[in-house]
Write an enzyme that holds these catalytic residues in place. Sequence first.
Site, PDB file in Angstrom:
ATOM      1  N   HIS A 114      -7.660  -5.328  -0.688  1.00  0.00           N
ATOM      2  CA  HIS A 114      -6.418  -4.416  -0.386  1.00  0.00           C
ATOM      3  C   HIS A 114      -5.565  -5.102   0.422  1.00  0.00           C
ATOM      4  CE1 HIS A 114      -3.738  -0.820  -0.610  1.00  0.00           C
ATOM      5  NE2 HIS A 114      -3.988  -0.746   0.660  1.00  0.00           N
ATOM      6  N   GLU A 130      -9.702  -4.407  -5.955  1.00  0.00           N
ATOM      7  CA  GLU A 130      -9.278  -3.141  -5.305  1.00  0.00           C
ATOM      8  C   GLU A 130      -9.496  -1.927  -6.134  1.00  0.00           C
ATOM      9  OE1 GLU A 130      -5.425  -3.308  -3.535  1.00  0.00           O
ATOM     10  OE2 GLU A 130      -4.798  -5.183  -4.024  1.00  0.00           O
ATOM     11  N   SER A 142       0.769  -1.102  -0.062  1.00  0.00           N
ATOM     12  CA  SER A 142      -0.078   0.043  -0.115  1.00  0.00           C
ATOM     13  C   SER A 142       0.912   1.202   0.004  1.00  0.00           C
ATOM     14  CB  SER A 142      -0.791   0.070   1.260  1.00  0.00           C
ATOM     15  OG  SER A 142      -2.010   0.939   1.013  1.00  0.00           O
TER      16      SER A 142
END
Length: 309
Positions: free
Chosen positions: A267, A237, A144
Amino acid sequence: MSKAQLDFILNISAQNPPPKNASPAMMREWFEGINAETPIADGSMIERVPAGPCGGDLIRRDETDESRLVIYYHGGGFFFGSSRSHRVIATHLARTSGAAVLAADYRLAPENPAPAAHDDAFAVYKWALAQGYDPAAIALTGDSAGGNLALSVAVRAKKEGLPQPDALVLMSPALDLASEGDSHHSVTDAPLLTPQLMELFNVVYVGTGDRKSETVTPFYSDFTGLPPTLVQIGSWEILREDSVTVVERLKAAGVSAELNIFEGMVHSWQLFAPMLDEGMQSIEEAGGFLRNRLRSSMKREGTVKLTDG
């Protein structure tokens, strides 16, 4: 796909939503709490080291080749998360890669807006070089926001004339902060990271600044000369297009880049590795990529020097 496993995880997550009208400290406490009980890899030995401004957890195992180092930057939208909250990923990367893993901490927003996290991440890489690690034995990884940081460090190292690491692994990287990619708008039912939460992260870290600036994202950078890169993304996602596009750009710049889209995954699904088959598969793939890439220099005597390089 392990749909039953994922459905169970998402159901549990829905029963423990973030607190309403919470302060940043309260949000971080909530996030740390929901990850605190996730089991880490057996046999992990964790030592706190002064890597960069905020330090980090150096993770070893009995079989670790300590001449090789994987620097791992945690996710959390530059807002929450820590070396501790993401230990499941970091410890299993140590297990699967055979290298020592440095789970780096960095300053968080809104108390520390851009480019604090990026500056700290780069300082961690310089610290590793100062310890005497061969750049050919270093990899940069992250999920991320941490994927953003890992790629950013490689780009900045090139600009500042520092040697490149030998490999990059980006898991669900958050790169398109301007949300121009199709999946930011077409994947309307994605759980965990929603467009609204993504916007919150951008506001607290970037504020009114330029969301395409190289100080906050490497998405628009020149990738020429970067090391081989593995990018992993879930099909479910909003960030899916970030990964597709960055791999296209890496390849166009002559970089060896691989993309693996995990069907139906959400995610940063690696955080659920002990409970989700695809979570562990993702880390196994990443670890194998790193094991095959990183060169093993002469075995170090003892442990890494703990200095403030």
